[in-house]
Structure formats: C-alpha cells, structure tokens
Design an enzyme around this catalytic site. Structure first.
Site, PDB file in Angstrom:
ATOM      1  N   SER A 124       0.823  -1.208   0.000  1.00  0.00           N
ATOM      2  CA  SER A 124       0.000   0.000   0.000  1.00  0.00           C
ATOM      3  C   SER A 124       0.856   1.257   0.000  1.00  0.00           C
ATOM      4  CB  SER A 124      -0.873   0.001   1.261  1.00  0.00           C
ATOM      5  OG  SER A 124      -1.420   1.274   1.494  1.00  0.00           O
ATOM      6  N   TYR A 161      -2.673  -0.307  10.249  1.00  0.00           N
ATOM      7  CA  TYR A 161      -2.842  -0.914   8.913  1.00  0.00           C
ATOM      8  C   TYR A 161      -1.565  -0.703   8.100  1.00  0.00           C
ATOM      9  CZ  TYR A 161      -3.834  -1.028   3.958  1.00  0.00           C
ATOM     10  OH  TYR A 161      -3.752  -1.282   2.617  1.00  0.00           O
ATOM     11  N   LYS A 171       1.556  -3.361   6.577  1.00  0.00           N
ATOM     12  CA  LYS A 171       2.060  -3.408   5.198  1.00  0.00           C
ATOM     13  C   LYS A 171       3.574  -3.216   5.176  1.00  0.00           C
ATOM     14  CE  LYS A 171      -1.813  -4.238   3.121  1.00  0.00           C
ATOM     15  NZ  LYS A 171      -2.052  -5.560   2.498  1.00  0.00           N
TER      16      LYS A 171
END
Ligand code: WQD
Length: 342
Positions: free
Chosen positions: A125, A150, A154
């Site tokens: 991402s 989050y 990643k």
C-alpha cells in the site's frame, strides 16, 4: 494451463484480478473466508468469465488449514490480497490487524515454499510512505513512520518478504504499493461490496447519494490541510486498471527478467485529487447532488500522497486506461444496481 492462488479473491481488488487472470488464460483458485467480502463476488466472476473458480473458505491466519490447502495444489504463483484494510478501523483494533495480516502472510509464504514453488505478488500500500517528504512518491522514496496499524502491517509485510528473499534465492516476490483503488467493473457485475459499512471515500459518496447507508450525509474529514482546497489529496486508480497490473506483475515474477528475486512497484495513475474534487467529479459525471458537510480531521490520515508510476509502465508495460470520471460512472452504476447484494 498455469494455476494461480488468489487469496482474498472474493474481495474488491481480488475479484477484479481473478477476472483479469481468467481472461489472460490462467486457472484460478480462490482462498477467501468472506471476512470482508461475499460469495456474490464469485458469482459475478462466473457471470463475466463463464468460469467457476475453485474456492476455499479458509482462515489464512490458521496455519494448519492454510498448509492443507496448499498440499492439494501446485500453484505456479500466488497473489496475496487477504488482509484487513481499513485505516480508521486499524487505529481502533491494532491487535486484530497485526494478528490477521501478519499471520496470514507468514502462512502463505510457508505454503508456497512447502510446495516447492515460489512466485508471490504481495498486496502492499502507498500508506507505507506515511507523510512523504517528496511528491509524487517513487519506489525509492523512503518509507516514513506508518500513520496507522494498517500501514504498519504493510511495512512489516514488505520487510518479512524482503528478509525471506535474502535467505531463499529461489523465492521470488513482487510488492505492489496501491494508491486508492476505486470504481467497479464495466459489466456492473462486480464492485466494492464490503461485508461491513464502507469507510473508504468513493463507496461512502455513492452509498450516501443512493441512500444505502445508515447516515444521509457524508463528512469531509478535514479542510484545514496544506493542500489546494484544504482537503486531503490521494491518487485514485480504477480497480480494473489495478487488476491488469497484477496479471502483468505475476507474469514478471514468474518470468526470467527480474534482476534479483524481489522488486516493488507503485500502482497509482500519477495524479492527485482532493476529496472535494472527487465529490465534484461524482456530481458532474452522474448529475447527482451529494449531501455532505465539512468536518474534523480523521486520525491516521496523511495529508497527501500520489504516485510516480514510471517504473510500472517501463518495466511491466502497465498503462492505466481510466480516470476519475470512469471511476465515478462505474462506482455509481454498481451502487445503484437494483439487485446488488447488501
Ligand atoms: C481517502 C480520503 C479521507 C471517507 C485507502 C485504503 C487503504 C489503502 C490506502 C490500499 C482521505 C477522506 C474518506 C469519508 C472523507 N489502500 N474521506 N470522508 O485512508 O487513503 O486509505 O487507501 O492499500 O486500504 O483505506 O482511503 O478512502 O478512507 O480516504 O473525507 O467519509 O477521503 O480523510 O483523505 P485512505 P479513504
């Protein structure tokens, strides 16, 4: 026919990628426990391609169940989408995000190696860049502090794969850093269809406009940012263009042209739009007025991020075909479809 595992293949990007893979001549197996997706997506894949994919309803964070699935196949490669993906939710539920996203990745890597094959495309991402000092971001832009759990999952996912590639020259991986996926398949048969109420911008816009959400007004999260109109800037990429990039990346990782056994690519269109500009595009393309208000900033948001996509174009031959108007047209068509599950 080469067989490809797509984890999270009933999800938003996953289902569009399954369509692209099938249309490119691959046999696809999907592993998806419908945590944030629905079986209807696989029905949509069949309606578009005429093919019924083999599906495992497996929790990839469960090592034994995941390895049992791998034992039944010899995958030429795997595309690993399955992860919890909401920036805002990850701020509230960090442990769930770390446990699910990291354990799933570890099990997929182990499964690939146990079966002797080793071609992995990893769904990363743009959030790994954090609040980048330079824009547009290139693949050489340093990753900064992750602004949310989050984003941290990643960054850690990329590091796990990178460290593993150092120990296993026969393990090849491509990291794909998505910007903001949006829109829906031109057929109207698949699109963004989360199991939980959406928090991403485009489905919130279309959901509010269609009266499909529990609230009838959208909030712009912050208009006091240092941008041209005060709202956040993001690089919105049509999900079909994103899907095509995955097939190209898979062929690259399975091929013989990689200079080393790991590489990474930005997948954005290379342009940034503010939240208010996205709203304006929605209203213009669809002739619909959106009910929204200007509100406070959201925790975890970066001010602006958009891509330099030169490398994906030059190395993978990837050329995005669709802009924000097609994103808004297809997103609205999907949202207003009479028989949409949900
Ligand atoms: C976009 C902008 C919000 C909702 C996403 C995915 C994440 C990752 C990166 C791929 C922000 C604003 C939103 C609303 C708003 N993608 N917004 N009102 O946070 O950039 O992250 O892209 O890996 O998985 O979540 O996307 O759509 O949530 O927000 O003003 O009701 O829209 O503040 O500026 P984000 P988003």
């Amino acid at each position: 026919m080469k067989k490809i595992l797509v984890t999270g293949g009933a999800g938003y990007i996953g289902s569009h990628t399954v369509v692209d893979l099938i249309e490119a001549g691959y046999e696809v197996v999907v592993a998806d426990n419908f945590h944030n997706s629905r079986p209807a997506a696989l029905e949509g894949v069949r309606a578009i391609t005429g093919k019924t994919v083999r599906h495992y309803d497996v929790d990839l964070a469960d090592r034994d169940a995941t390895l049992a699935m791998f034992a039944e196949h010899d995958f030429a490669g795997a595309i690993h989408f399955a992860a919890y993906k909401l920036v805002g939710e990850s701020v509230d539920k960090p442990l769930e995000y770390y446990r699910n996203n990291l354990n799933s990745l570890l099990n997929v890597i182990e499964g690939l190696q146990l079966q002797g094959n080793s071609n992995l495309v990893f769904s990363s991402s743009c959030s790994v860049y954090g609040n980048a000092d330079e824009l547009p971001v290139t693949e050489d832009t340093p990753r900064k502090t992750a602004e949310s759990p989050y984003a941290m999952t990643k960054q850690l996912g990329e590091d796990i794969i990178s460290d593993y590639c150092k120990t296993r020259p026969d393990f090849k991986a491509i990291l794909l850093r998505y910007f903001n996926p949006a829109g829906a398949h031109e057929s109207g048969l698949i699109g963004e269809d989360p199991s939980n109420p959406p928090s991403n911008l485009v489905p919130v816009i279309t959901g509010v406009a269609a009266g499909n959400l529990a609230f009838d007004k959208m909030t712009v999260f912050g208009t006091d940012y240092p941008t041209r109109d005060g709202s956040n800037v993001r690089d919105y990429i049509h999900v079909q263009d994103l899907a095509r990039a995955h097939t190209l990346a898979l062929e690259y990782v399975m091929g013989e042209k990689m200079k080393s056994n790991i590489d990474l690519f930005n997948l954005g269109i290379g342009d940034g739009l503010t939240v208010l500009e996205v709203i304006e595009a929605f209203e213009k393309v669809n002739g619909v007025k959106l009910n929204y208000e200007l509100g406070a900033r959201r925790a975890g948001d970066v001010v602006a991020v958009y891509a330099d996509r030169t490398k994906a174009t030059e190395v993978l031959g990837w050329e995005p075909q669709r802009g924000v108007d097609e994103i808004m047209r297809t997103a609205w068509a999907w949202e207003t479809k009479a028989n949409k599950a949900g």
